[in-house]
Motif scaffolding. Sequence first.
Motif, PDB file in Angstrom:
ATOM      1  N   ILE A 375       0.882  -1.198  -0.040  1.00 35.88           N
ATOM      2  CA  ILE A 375      -0.039  -0.172  -0.124  1.00 35.88           C
ATOM      3  C   ILE A 375       0.924   1.045  -0.027  1.00 35.88           C
ATOM      4  O   ILE A 375       1.989   1.282   0.709  1.00 35.88           O
ATOM      5  CB  ILE A 375      -1.026   0.003   1.112  1.00 35.88           C
ATOM      6  N   PHE A 376       0.740   2.148  -0.968  1.00 39.46           N
ATOM      7  CA  PHE A 376       1.575   3.264  -1.217  1.00 39.46           C
ATOM      8  C   PHE A 376       0.818   4.515  -0.440  1.00 39.46           C
ATOM      9  O   PHE A 376      -0.292   4.739  -1.165  1.00 39.46           O
ATOM     10  CB  PHE A 376       2.026   3.364  -2.743  1.00 39.46           C
ATOM     11  N   LEU A 377       1.118   5.116   0.272  1.00 42.54           N
ATOM     12  CA  LEU A 377       0.351   6.184   0.818  1.00 42.54           C
ATOM     13  C   LEU A 377       1.095   7.479   0.451  1.00 42.54           C
ATOM     14  O   LEU A 377       2.137   7.974   1.110  1.00 42.54           O
ATOM     15  CB  LEU A 377       0.196   6.131   2.210  1.00 42.54           C
ATOM     16  N   HIS A 378       0.259   8.199  -0.531  1.00 45.77           N
ATOM     17  CA  HIS A 378       0.876   9.449  -1.061  1.00 45.77           C
ATOM     18  C   HIS A 378       0.100  10.618  -0.480  1.00 45.77           C
ATOM     19  O   HIS A 378      -0.862  10.515  -0.156  1.00 45.77           O
ATOM     20  CB  HIS A 378       0.604   9.374  -2.468  1.00 45.77           C
ATOM     21  N   THR A 379       0.995  11.531  -0.367  1.00 47.24           N
ATOM     22  CA  THR A 379       0.250  12.882  -0.046  1.00 47.24           C
ATOM     23  C   THR A 379       0.764  13.868  -0.734  1.00 47.24           C
ATOM     24  O   THR A 379       1.893  14.170  -1.032  1.00 47.24           O
ATOM     25  CB  THR A 379       0.873  13.187   1.582  1.00 47.24           C
ATOM     26  N   SER A 380       0.080  14.565  -1.475  1.00 49.64           N
ATOM     27  CA  SER A 380       0.608  15.591  -2.575  1.00 49.64           C
ATOM     28  C   SER A 380       0.997  17.216  -1.692  1.00 49.64           C
ATOM     29  O   SER A 380      -0.171  17.603  -1.028  1.00 49.64           O
ATOM     30  CB  SER A 380      -0.808  15.871  -3.306  1.00 49.64           C
ATOM     31  N   LEU A 381       2.030  17.605  -1.760  1.00 51.19           N
ATOM     32  CA  LEU A 381       2.511  18.743  -1.213  1.00 51.19           C
ATOM     33  C   LEU A 381       1.920  19.801  -1.527  1.00 51.19           C
ATOM     34  O   LEU A 381       2.074  20.955  -1.076  1.00 51.19           O
ATOM     35  CB  LEU A 381       4.005  18.672  -0.698  1.00 51.19           C
ATOM     36  N   SER A 382       1.923  19.742  -2.952  1.00 44.49           N
ATOM     37  CA  SER A 382       1.377  21.182  -3.576  1.00 44.49           C
ATOM     38  C   SER A 382       0.891  20.693  -5.100  1.00 44.49           C
ATOM     39  O   SER A 382       1.305  19.619  -5.539  1.00 44.49           O
ATOM     40  CB  SER A 382       2.385  22.073  -3.909  1.00 44.49           C
ATOM     41  N   ASP A 383       0.136  21.431  -5.768  1.00 44.32           N
ATOM     42  CA  ASP A 383      -0.302  21.096  -7.107  1.00 44.32           C
ATOM     43  C   ASP A 383       0.757  20.817  -7.835  1.00 44.32           C
ATOM     44  O   ASP A 383       0.639  20.317  -9.020  1.00 44.32           O
ATOM     45  CB  ASP A 383      -1.213  22.134  -7.539  1.00 44.32           C
ATOM     46  N   LYS A 384       1.919  21.488  -7.777  1.00 40.73           N
ATOM     47  CA  LYS A 384       3.112  21.251  -8.451  1.00 40.73           C
ATOM     48  C   LYS A 384       3.532  19.989  -8.757  1.00 40.73           C
ATOM     49  O   LYS A 384       4.269  19.347  -9.582  1.00 40.73           O
ATOM     50  CB  LYS A 384       4.408  22.236  -7.903  1.00 40.73           C
ATOM     51  N   GLU A 385       3.207  18.940  -7.817  1.00 43.08           N
ATOM     52  CA  GLU A 385       3.384  17.638  -7.843  1.00 43.08           C
ATOM     53  C   GLU A 385       2.762  16.869  -8.588  1.00 43.08           C
ATOM     54  O   GLU A 385       2.661  15.555  -8.706  1.00 43.08           O
ATOM     55  CB  GLU A 385       3.689  17.135  -6.316  1.00 43.08           C
ATOM     56  N   ASN A 386       1.571  17.288  -9.071  1.00 41.52           N
ATOM     57  CA  ASN A 386       0.473  16.657  -9.814  1.00 41.52           C
ATOM     58  C   ASN A 386       1.130  15.596 -10.967  1.00 41.52           C
ATOM     59  O   ASN A 386       0.824  14.492 -11.154  1.00 41.52           O
ATOM     60  CB  ASN A 386      -0.735  17.217 -10.375  1.00 41.52           C
ATOM     61  N   LEU A 387       2.009  16.651 -11.675  1.00 37.64           N
ATOM     62  CA  LEU A 387       2.320  15.833 -12.802  1.00 37.64           C
ATOM     63  C   LEU A 387       3.472  14.600 -12.789  1.00 37.64           C
ATOM     64  O   LEU A 387       3.215  13.550 -13.289  1.00 37.64           O
ATOM     65  CB  LEU A 387       3.297  16.840 -13.618  1.00 37.64           C
ATOM     66  N   VAL A 388       4.412  14.973 -11.766  1.00 36.49           N
ATOM     67  CA  VAL A 388       5.286  13.782 -11.263  1.00 36.49           C
ATOM     68  C   VAL A 388       4.327  12.542 -10.485  1.00 36.49           C
ATOM     69  O   VAL A 388       4.864  11.530 -10.581  1.00 36.49           O
ATOM     70  CB  VAL A 388       6.363  14.112 -10.221  1.00 36.49           C
ATOM     71  N   THR A 389       3.463  13.145  -9.885  1.00 32.90           N
ATOM     72  CA  THR A 389       2.603  12.065  -9.080  1.00 32.90           C
ATOM     73  C   THR A 389       1.967  11.138 -10.151  1.00 32.90           C
ATOM     74  O   THR A 389       1.864   9.926 -10.035  1.00 32.90           O
ATOM     75  CB  THR A 389       1.459  12.651  -8.476  1.00 32.90           C
ATOM     76  N   ARG A 390       1.383  11.837 -11.116  1.00 37.43           N
ATOM     77  CA  ARG A 390       0.840  11.101 -12.366  1.00 37.43           C
ATOM     78  C   ARG A 390       1.844   9.955 -13.039  1.00 37.43           C
ATOM     79  O   ARG A 390       1.595   9.041 -13.563  1.00 37.43           O
ATOM     80  CB  ARG A 390       0.256  12.092 -13.323  1.00 37.43           C
ATOM     81  N   GLU A 391       3.094  10.477 -12.978  1.00 40.39           N
ATOM     82  CA  GLU A 391       3.934   9.765 -13.813  1.00 40.39           C
ATOM     83  C   GLU A 391       4.445   8.496 -12.920  1.00 40.39           C
ATOM     84  O   GLU A 391       4.399   7.438 -13.328  1.00 40.39           O
ATOM     85  CB  GLU A 391       5.425  10.471 -13.846  1.00 40.39           C
ATOM     86  N   LEU A 392       4.506   8.730 -11.533  1.00 38.10           N
ATOM     87  CA  LEU A 392       4.662   7.694 -10.460  1.00 38.10           C
ATOM     88  C   LEU A 392       3.283   6.762 -10.647  1.00 38.10           C
ATOM     89  O   LEU A 392       3.506   5.277 -10.697  1.00 38.10           O
ATOM     90  CB  LEU A 392       4.606   8.205  -8.919  1.00 38.10           C
ATOM     91  N   LEU A 393       2.270   7.073 -10.825  1.00 41.63           N
ATOM     92  CA  LEU A 393       1.129   6.504 -10.627  1.00 41.63           C
ATOM     93  C   LEU A 393       1.211   5.436 -12.210  1.00 41.63           C
ATOM     94  O   LEU A 393       1.090   4.213 -12.006  1.00 41.63           O
ATOM     95  CB  LEU A 393      -0.099   7.085 -11.009  1.00 41.63           C
ATOM     96  N   LYS A 394       1.772   5.835 -13.361  1.00 38.84           N
ATOM     97  CA  LYS A 394       1.764   5.261 -14.385  1.00 38.84           C
ATOM     98  C   LYS A 394       3.037   4.057 -14.205  1.00 38.84           C
ATOM     99  O   LYS A 394       2.908   2.876 -14.564  1.00 38.84           O
ATOM    100  CB  LYS A 394       2.292   5.827 -15.633  1.00 38.84           C
ATOM    101  N   ARG A 395       3.904   4.361 -13.493  1.00 35.22           N
ATOM    102  CA  ARG A 395       5.021   3.262 -13.200  1.00 35.22           C
ATOM    103  C   ARG A 395       4.438   2.303 -12.400  1.00 35.22           C
ATOM    104  O   ARG A 395       4.584   1.058 -12.418  1.00 35.22           O
ATOM    105  CB  ARG A 395       6.085   3.988 -12.721  1.00 35.22           C
ATOM    106  N   ILE A 396       3.600   2.811 -11.397  1.00 32.22           N
ATOM    107  CA  ILE A 396       2.809   1.715 -10.260  1.00 32.22           C
ATOM    108  C   ILE A 396       1.993   0.913 -11.178  1.00 32.22           C
ATOM    109  O   ILE A 396       1.989  -0.637 -10.791  1.00 32.22           O
ATOM    110  CB  ILE A 396       2.411   2.399  -9.146  1.00 32.22           C
ATOM    111  N   MET A 397       1.041   1.271 -11.847  1.00 32.55           N
ATOM    112  CA  MET A 397       0.438   0.751 -12.740  1.00 32.55           C
ATOM    113  C   MET A 397       0.931  -0.633 -13.470  1.00 32.55           C
ATOM    114  O   MET A 397       0.632  -1.853 -13.345  1.00 32.55           O
ATOM    115  CB  MET A 397      -0.374   1.332 -13.844  1.00 32.55           C
ATOM    116  N   VAL A 398       2.313  -0.149 -13.806  1.00 35.89           N
ATOM    117  CA  VAL A 398       3.080  -1.088 -14.905  1.00 35.89           C
ATOM    118  C   VAL A 398       3.588  -2.363 -13.744  1.00 35.89           C
ATOM    119  O   VAL A 398       3.539  -3.452 -14.073  1.00 35.89           O
ATOM    120  CB  VAL A 398       4.098  -0.824 -15.421  1.00 35.89           C
ATOM    121  N   MET A 399       3.972  -1.763 -12.654  1.00 30.66           N
ATOM    122  CA  MET A 399       4.684  -2.607 -11.699  1.00 30.66           C
ATOM    123  C   MET A 399       3.620  -3.488 -11.141  1.00 30.66           C
ATOM    124  O   MET A 399       4.059  -4.896 -10.895  1.00 30.66           O
ATOM    125  CB  MET A 399       5.531  -1.634 -10.593  1.00 30.66           C
TER     126      MET A 399
END
Lengths: 699, 699
Positions: A375-399
């Motif tokens: 279980i990966f518990l993410h907390t967004s620290l600002s909207d600036k992280e949205n793009l990198v979060t989406r990238e991370l999510l893509k990688r997690i989907m694949v993994m």
Amino acid sequence: MHGIFNPKKVAVIGVSSKATNLGKNIIGNLVEFGFNGVVYAVGPSGGMIETKPIYTSIDEIPDEIDLAVIITPAHTVPHLLKECGLKGVKFAIIETAGFREYGEKGSNYENEISKIAEKYGIQFVGPNCIGVINLENGFCVPFPRLKNNIKKGDVSIVSQSGGVGLSALNLLSNEGLGLNKFVSIGNMLNINAEHVLEYLIDDDGTRIIFIYLESMGDGRRLMDLAKRSIKPILVFKSNIGELGQKIAMSHTASLTSDDKVVDAAFEQSGIIRVHDATELGNNLKILELPPMKGKNLAVISRSGGHAVLAADACELSGFNLAPFPDSFLREIEKHFRASVIKLTNPLDLGDLFDLDVYGQIVEKTLQLENVDGVIFLHTSLSDKENLVTRELLKRIMVMSKKYDKPVAFYDSASAEEINFLKQNFSFPIFTKVVETIRALGMSHKFFCHFETIEERGKFKNYKVDTQAVRYLLDTVKKEKRNLLLSESLTVLEHYGIKSIEGKLALNADEAIEYSKKIGYPVAIKVIAEQISHKTDVGGVQLNLRNKEAVSTAFDDMMNQINASYPNAKIDGVLVQPMVMGGREMIFGGRQDAQFGPVVLLGLGGIFVEIFKEVQVRVAPISFSDAVDMVNRLKGSQILKGARGQKAYDVKSIVEMLIRISQLLIDFPEIAELDINPMRVFYEAEGCKALDARIILNNS
Amino acid sequence: MHGIFNPKKVAVIGVSSKATNLGKNIIGNLVEFGFNGVVYAVGPSGGMIETKPIYTSIDEIPDEIDLAVIITPAHTVPHLLKECGLKGVKFAIIETAGFREYGEKGSNYENEISKIAEKYGIQFVGPNCIGVINLENGFCVPFPRLKNNIKKGDVSIVSQSGGVGLSALNLLSNEGLGLNKFVSIGNMLNINAEHVLEYLIDDDGTRIIFIYLESMGDGRRLMDLAKRSIKPILVFKSNIGELGQKIAMSHTASLTSDDKVVDAAFEQSGIIRVHDATELGNNLKILELPPMKGKNLAVISRSGGHAVLAADACELSGFNLAPFPDSFLREIEKHFRASVIKLTNPLDLGDLFDLDVYGQIVEKTLQLENVDGVIFLHTSLSDKENLVTRELLKRIMVMSKKYDKPVAFYDSASAEEINFLKQNFSFPIFTKVVETIRALGMSHKFFCHFETIEERGKFKNYKVDTQAVRYLLDTVKKEKRNLLLSESLTVLEHYGIKSIEGKLALNADEAIEYSKKIGYPVAIKVIAEQISHKTDVGGVQLNLRNKEAVSTAFDDMMNQINASYPNAKIDGVLVQPMVMGGREMIFGGRQDAQFGPVVLLGLGGIFVEIFKEVQVRVAPISFSDAVDMVNRLKGSQILKGARGQKAYDVKSIVEMLIRISQLLIDFPEIAELDINPMRVFYEAEGCKALDARIILNNS
């Protein structure tokens, strides 16, 4: 069922151009969802709708029709269905309400409809339903006007209530989950829940099935279907109490059922029961991930607080937080600025802010053999992280796919971003920590069911004397009476269940007489319905070695009982040979209206009376079902030798349960069987029935 | 605390123009949220930020400073705080992590900080926190960059974890709930949860308080504050198990606490405990409505299925679906096309589609005296209904206020419309039926607490001999030993708790000797730690009338025990005068680290051993607390005379509990008190301790 979901030529009957017309909504839905077949509108006033003519009768349509959707007043339905029959229509969806659920008149309409359908060979859904959706071909005929904002996916829904079905559709849409098929089955006059389930189990587009039920139809059929399904089946069964019963009756004419049996039946057949919309949503989401195959969860968290919540929830859900191996920790230390992250499970990411590194850590974790899921518990620290979060999510989907292990992705971020992720990724997004871990627990439980289903499908058959029991029961039936205690015990003996016979004495003298016959030492027990705690009031006198002892004990017993239960009616005392050791349990069985024979087991006395602690299973039960019944009894530690005490004969308990199951299956005319008490002795010493009652169906 | 929320001149220390700088986020938040005070930035590299100069030290700022926000590496904090002190700053928020929760070095920094703060009279929040928000003046200093998408409202949040605090903010924003104040309290080195709570209870802007805690600080202080609060206080207490403990320790240096005591303390003081985010969200929403003052709920539903779900949930939550009076039904029939709606509670609106009429029905329902609240279950049939639904919602908002009864408005509609309603109406929107009714249950429970708080604040003081106990305990302490059984019983006698003394015999001869002294009949009981179910193995022999009986009973007992517990160490047998009737219970008390003295009550035997059924309350307990302890014991029906059996002396049980509470309060040096068993007799016959043990703190 195929014809219900895949018509090519559809007539909607009950259409007008009035603003409040519901048939109009159906036409609108078919257009909006891009149905790939031909649609004709029928309505008595004629006119135009969505650039189509409205025919005044189905007969007028210059084409063959596969399926008719009917939404006209109840009294018109029989006639219209007959017209469909004459036209050669083979499938119908009757959405109209006002039938059995409204009273006698409605029941009469239903009878007419059934006859017509049988005559013309029409299969139909409803009446009193909101319709059917198949997103594979855009066939969408509910009468509420729907928006095409539901993804096409692999969840199919069967709902006895239209309103609850709509709520489920809204839930899917809101969570970004994909729908495949939807059926509101309403009064189930023709096609019922089991029919639809059977179809969906084999349906290529469906991978997860959700069913909302207010009544159990053929419970045993439902179980059989569920048992052979490799697809998860979630059921929300309502109408479980007295308050619900009245309204359910007037809503879908549903009768209530014994909820304990429903619970057992669902568990035996691997049906996942849900109790509220929150649980439904989270379970549907977790089922989109690979199954949680073991109990070892890894928690990776950006917030220490979320890690604490997760650890608590893991403990409650029975997960282990397996410690990470040293080699893994050294690897992390080497690459990932380990001084700031805490190297335990849960892994608190501390002030490590590099989301690329998060991805690497998740991957390294998934590679660990002693990790079954993350279980990966993410907390967004600002909207600036949205793009990198989406990238991370893509990688997690694949993994998650690559390692075939679930990675539950929790995100605490703005509602807008969460919604974006839900709508734009084919991956579940979780927003509540505790609830997510509960859902992972369900995933693991479902996986285990699946792993053990073969074992639990094996039913042992003991060698028993069926013919002797047949003869005995037939005799009793002929004499139109109940079985005597001695006959009940004989039936049990024929099925390998031993007993100790006792004699009912009405006074001290009789008790002494019987004691002599039986042989000292004896036990005497008061027989009185109103006395619940016999031992508390001297109602059980053990180890009586001579006639004086019996006499004194009898008097003592009566005095004590008179003091405690001044008004109790005493039927006498049971004189039995003194059986030393062991403890009393309750075994039993009965015929359930929806599920047929069920087996019961309880520890005696207050366990049953105060705690209502009874284990129930639908017969036939396998060896592992029987073992499970014992293990799940609260207080089962007593049986297994708690605190240095000798263990009781659990093997024999298990055997007796299976024998009872066999008896109930062989003789469905046994409406009720009670062995109360059964004396269970220490290990390898077996069980003996001290009292038994068998009630037949027709007696 | 006022200075923490309402500074006029703020310095943010640790600011640079680097992209990853967290101090920059704080400045950004203050600008975005429109803080109405002056902000200065401080950072060693200097430069500019948001059109402001960055001062290289606080000393350079050409103005007085009320409050400093510090977000610099841990080792720099003591020095920087000292600079603040020299500058005359009286309030600080230290967001930096890496203190006690990281180990010894961090602890040393904390000690330094504490000393400096004391010297200069600085009150501060933190360290290891994410900061403070006050939406009343736009003071918003968390280091994550926040968006100003949270409504200003009446909910204030106190969180020991920054991450969980952020999740709570996201929850409010997502549900359209309004925030007032927010504090992430972190390590609570100076300002702790109780300080903030005390402030918020008197804060005009705050009407509902939510606290997330991983550890209990001063539990008793928390209780006292909660008891005097008329505002609802919701607490999510985590770190309840073994798995959570480790990570909580390294997260906020939190110790675990006895969760059963936490539960009792919260309930005694009216704190609403929540266990997951779903429950939190629904409870916060329901608390925005008038309280549910009674148990009579009216369910009005557009879908029969939702009505069934609601009825089930009502039963589980203990609500009544009070039948509507005839006059009401006639009224409805007259005006509202009643032929199509089912006139029961739940009221199924059937095919009545006029939302204006819905409003009239809700109003008529609210006017009924036997209706304490309404749940209105709406289902949107198409987007065309959105406007009329909004009108209905406006009317319901007014009505709920006018009749001072909750109307929980559930809506099943598209996610967009639900979100619109949440963001644009100051009224809670519910989307899950079962969960909403659970929340109404909480509302009712909180109301009841509030109604009975006065009664439960009355503590009876029995006349007892405190001095005698004082003398006895001092003597024992002087002799550095434990109390003997006889001394323990004497202490109890001084506090009005009667006992039956027994004598420990090591063999049959001693047992006979003591029996003669005590007078026949006697009872003998085995004393052996490992034997849990004495009665199961003949370990309790009652009603022995002469020396032969004692001798045989002794031998029998030993034989039976040897058979069942071959390895048990037997300390002897207790010889007591035969006390007829009654049943054995367990009374006790102990000192809890966070909450001080607590009182315990359990039914003996398997109730405690197998079911762990013990009722706990924090002392002092009121009469109604004690009654509640008895009533909430599973199995309490046994005490009250189940099935025609005579009732036990519940009044005396209640009195004994209060006396024990008094004893524990008077003598905090009593670390543990066990009365096991206490014999409870039939009504009006009292209780007697058969065995007791008192352990002192320093012994």
